[in-house]
Design a protein around this motif. Sequence first.
Motif, PDB file in Angstrom:
ATOM      1  N   ALA A  83      47.841  -9.781   8.133  1.00  0.00           N
ATOM      2  CA  ALA A  83      47.536  -8.585   7.178  1.00  0.00           C
ATOM      3  C   ALA A  83      47.004  -8.833   5.935  1.00  0.00           C
ATOM      4  CB  ALA A  83      48.839  -7.842   7.470  1.00  0.00           C
ATOM      5  N   VAL A  84      45.964  -8.256   5.782  1.00  0.00           N
ATOM      6  CA  VAL A  84      45.456  -8.411   4.395  1.00  0.00           C
ATOM      7  C   VAL A  84      45.488  -6.906   3.621  1.00  0.00           C
ATOM      8  CG1 VAL A  84      43.392  -8.716   2.903  1.00  0.00           C
ATOM      9  CG2 VAL A  84      43.692  -9.962   5.034  1.00  0.00           C
ATOM     10  N   THR A  85      46.102  -6.878   2.588  1.00  0.00           N
ATOM     11  CA  THR A  85      46.192  -5.651   1.791  1.00  0.00           C
ATOM     12  C   THR A  85      45.497  -5.837   0.668  1.00  0.00           C
ATOM     13  OG1 THR A  85      48.602  -5.590   2.387  1.00  0.00           O
ATOM     14  CG2 THR A  85      48.110  -4.151   0.597  1.00  0.00           C
ATOM     15  N   PHE A  86      44.693  -4.342   0.330  1.00  0.00           N
ATOM     16  CA  PHE A  86      43.905  -4.122  -0.696  1.00  0.00           C
ATOM     17  C   PHE A  86      44.356  -3.218  -1.386  1.00  0.00           C
ATOM     18  CE2 PHE A  86      41.109  -5.232   2.651  1.00  0.00           C
ATOM     19  CZ  PHE A  86      40.366  -6.423   2.291  1.00  0.00           C
ATOM     20  N   ASN A  87      44.463  -3.452  -2.717  1.00  0.00           N
ATOM     21  CA  ASN A  87      45.046  -2.646  -3.969  1.00  0.00           C
ATOM     22  C   ASN A  87      43.900  -1.814  -4.464  1.00  0.00           C
ATOM     23  OD1 ASN A  87      46.137  -1.877  -6.283  1.00  0.00           O
ATOM     24  ND2 ASN A  87      47.984  -2.768  -5.868  1.00  0.00           N
ATOM     25  N   ALA A  88      43.925  -0.610  -4.839  1.00  0.00           N
ATOM     26  CA  ALA A  88      42.812   0.082  -5.498  1.00  0.00           C
ATOM     27  C   ALA A  88      42.757  -0.213  -6.870  1.00  0.00           C
ATOM     28  CB  ALA A  88      43.100   1.613  -5.298  1.00  0.00           C
ATOM     29  N   ASN A  89      43.877  -1.057  -7.588  1.00  0.00           N
ATOM     30  CA  ASN A  89      43.780  -1.379  -8.811  1.00  0.00           C
ATOM     31  C   ASN A  89      43.513  -0.356  -9.794  1.00  0.00           C
ATOM     32  OD1 ASN A  89      43.990  -3.208 -10.879  1.00  0.00           O
ATOM     33  ND2 ASN A  89      41.741  -3.765 -11.011  1.00  0.00           N
ATOM     34  N   GLY A  90      44.594   0.790  -9.831  1.00  0.00           N
ATOM     35  CA  GLY A  90      44.623   2.189 -10.454  1.00  0.00           C
ATOM     36  C   GLY A  90      43.773   3.028  -9.902  1.00  0.00           C
ATOM     37  N   GLY A  91      42.895   3.141  -9.043  1.00  0.00           N
ATOM     38  CA  GLY A  91      42.073   3.927  -8.292  1.00  0.00           C
ATOM     39  C   GLY A  91      42.659   4.509  -7.159  1.00  0.00           C
ATOM     40  N   ALA A  92      42.011   5.068  -6.306  1.00  0.00           N
ATOM     41  CA  ALA A  92      42.570   5.266  -4.971  1.00  0.00           C
ATOM     42  C   ALA A  92      41.272   5.337  -3.894  1.00  0.00           C
ATOM     43  CB  ALA A  92      42.990   6.742  -5.175  1.00  0.00           C
ATOM     44  N   PHE A  93      41.754   4.914  -2.684  1.00  0.00           N
ATOM     45  CA  PHE A  93      40.720   4.942  -1.610  1.00  0.00           C
ATOM     46  C   PHE A  93      40.518   6.522  -1.256  1.00  0.00           C
ATOM     47  CE2 PHE A  93      42.958   0.904  -1.277  1.00  0.00           C
ATOM     48  CZ  PHE A  93      42.038   0.199  -1.440  1.00  0.00           C
ATOM     49  N   SER A  94      39.518   6.592  -0.256  1.00  0.00           N
ATOM     50  CA  SER A  94      38.912   7.788   0.089  1.00  0.00           C
ATOM     51  C   SER A  94      40.165   8.836   0.728  1.00  0.00           C
ATOM     52  CB  SER A  94      37.930   7.798   1.345  1.00  0.00           C
ATOM     53  OG  SER A  94      38.134   7.039   2.321  1.00  0.00           O
ATOM     54  N   ASP A  95      41.148   8.269   1.345  1.00  0.00           N
ATOM     55  CA  ASP A  95      42.136   9.004   1.929  1.00  0.00           C
ATOM     56  C   ASP A  95      43.402   9.194   0.753  1.00  0.00           C
ATOM     57  OD1 ASP A  95      43.387   6.312   1.836  1.00  0.00           O
ATOM     58  OD2 ASP A  95      44.036   6.203   3.467  1.00  0.00           O
ATOM     59  N   GLY A  96      43.246   8.813  -0.345  1.00  0.00           N
ATOM     60  CA  GLY A  96      44.216   9.183  -1.352  1.00  0.00           C
ATOM     61  C   GLY A  96      45.181   7.913  -1.597  1.00  0.00           C
ATOM     62  N   SER A  97      45.157   6.935  -0.717  1.00  0.00           N
ATOM     63  CA  SER A  97      46.111   5.958  -0.956  1.00  0.00           C
ATOM     64  C   SER A  97      45.665   5.030  -1.927  1.00  0.00           C
ATOM     65  CB  SER A  97      46.415   5.368   0.370  1.00  0.00           C
ATOM     66  OG  SER A  97      45.065   4.705   0.522  1.00  0.00           O
TER      67      SER A  97
ATOM     68  N   SER B 158      46.735   1.559  -1.743  1.00  0.00           N
ATOM     69  CA  SER B 158      46.330   0.348  -1.111  1.00  0.00           C
ATOM     70  C   SER B 158      46.409   0.626   0.328  1.00  0.00           C
ATOM     71  CB  SER B 158      47.815  -0.481  -1.217  1.00  0.00           C
ATOM     72  OG  SER B 158      48.845   0.334  -0.507  1.00  0.00           O
ATOM     73  N   HIS B 159      45.641  -0.355   0.813  1.00  0.00           N
ATOM     74  CA  HIS B 159      45.286  -0.305   2.356  1.00  0.00           C
ATOM     75  C   HIS B 159      45.523  -1.538   3.025  1.00  0.00           C
ATOM     76  CE1 HIS B 159      42.781   0.783   5.724  1.00  0.00           C
ATOM     77  NE2 HIS B 159      42.193  -0.151   5.801  1.00  0.00           N
ATOM     78  N   THR B 160      46.281  -1.717   4.034  1.00  0.00           N
ATOM     79  CA  THR B 160      46.535  -2.827   4.777  1.00  0.00           C
ATOM     80  C   THR B 160      45.628  -2.917   5.972  1.00  0.00           C
ATOM     81  OG1 THR B 160      48.584  -3.123   3.972  1.00  0.00           O
ATOM     82  CG2 THR B 160      48.225  -4.421   5.868  1.00  0.00           C
ATOM     83  N   GLU B 161      45.067  -4.024   6.434  1.00  0.00           N
ATOM     84  CA  GLU B 161      44.295  -4.119   7.554  1.00  0.00           C
ATOM     85  C   GLU B 161      44.530  -5.377   8.452  1.00  0.00           C
ATOM     86  OE1 GLU B 161      41.092  -3.280  10.167  1.00  0.00           O
ATOM     87  OE2 GLU B 161      41.701  -2.170   8.222  1.00  0.00           O
TER      88      GLU B 161
END
Length: 83
Positions: A49-63, A65-68
């Motif tokens: 599982a790889v987790t991406f951190n928006a580093n102070g921002g947000a992804f398009s769904d508002g989260s 972080s995102h785990t894939e």
Amino acid sequence: MPTQPEKQYKNKAGWWTTQSEGGTQVTADTIVKETDTVVWARWSDINVAVTFNANGGAFSDGSTSHTEATEVLGNAYTLDAET
């Protein structure tokens, strides 16, 4: 039983009577009735599982972080692009 060779980025899945799907797993306890028996080494994928951190921002769904979940492909990962 011979030592199963290492295969980078794969888990050992044992010795089998067929090269791909099906067949019977062969262990040190397996009784072999034939004098010459071919066995095939098999491996399974390593999943991570790889987790991406928006580093102070947000992804398009508002989260933030995102785990894939993905399988390891060498030292690279294949991930779906976020839409």
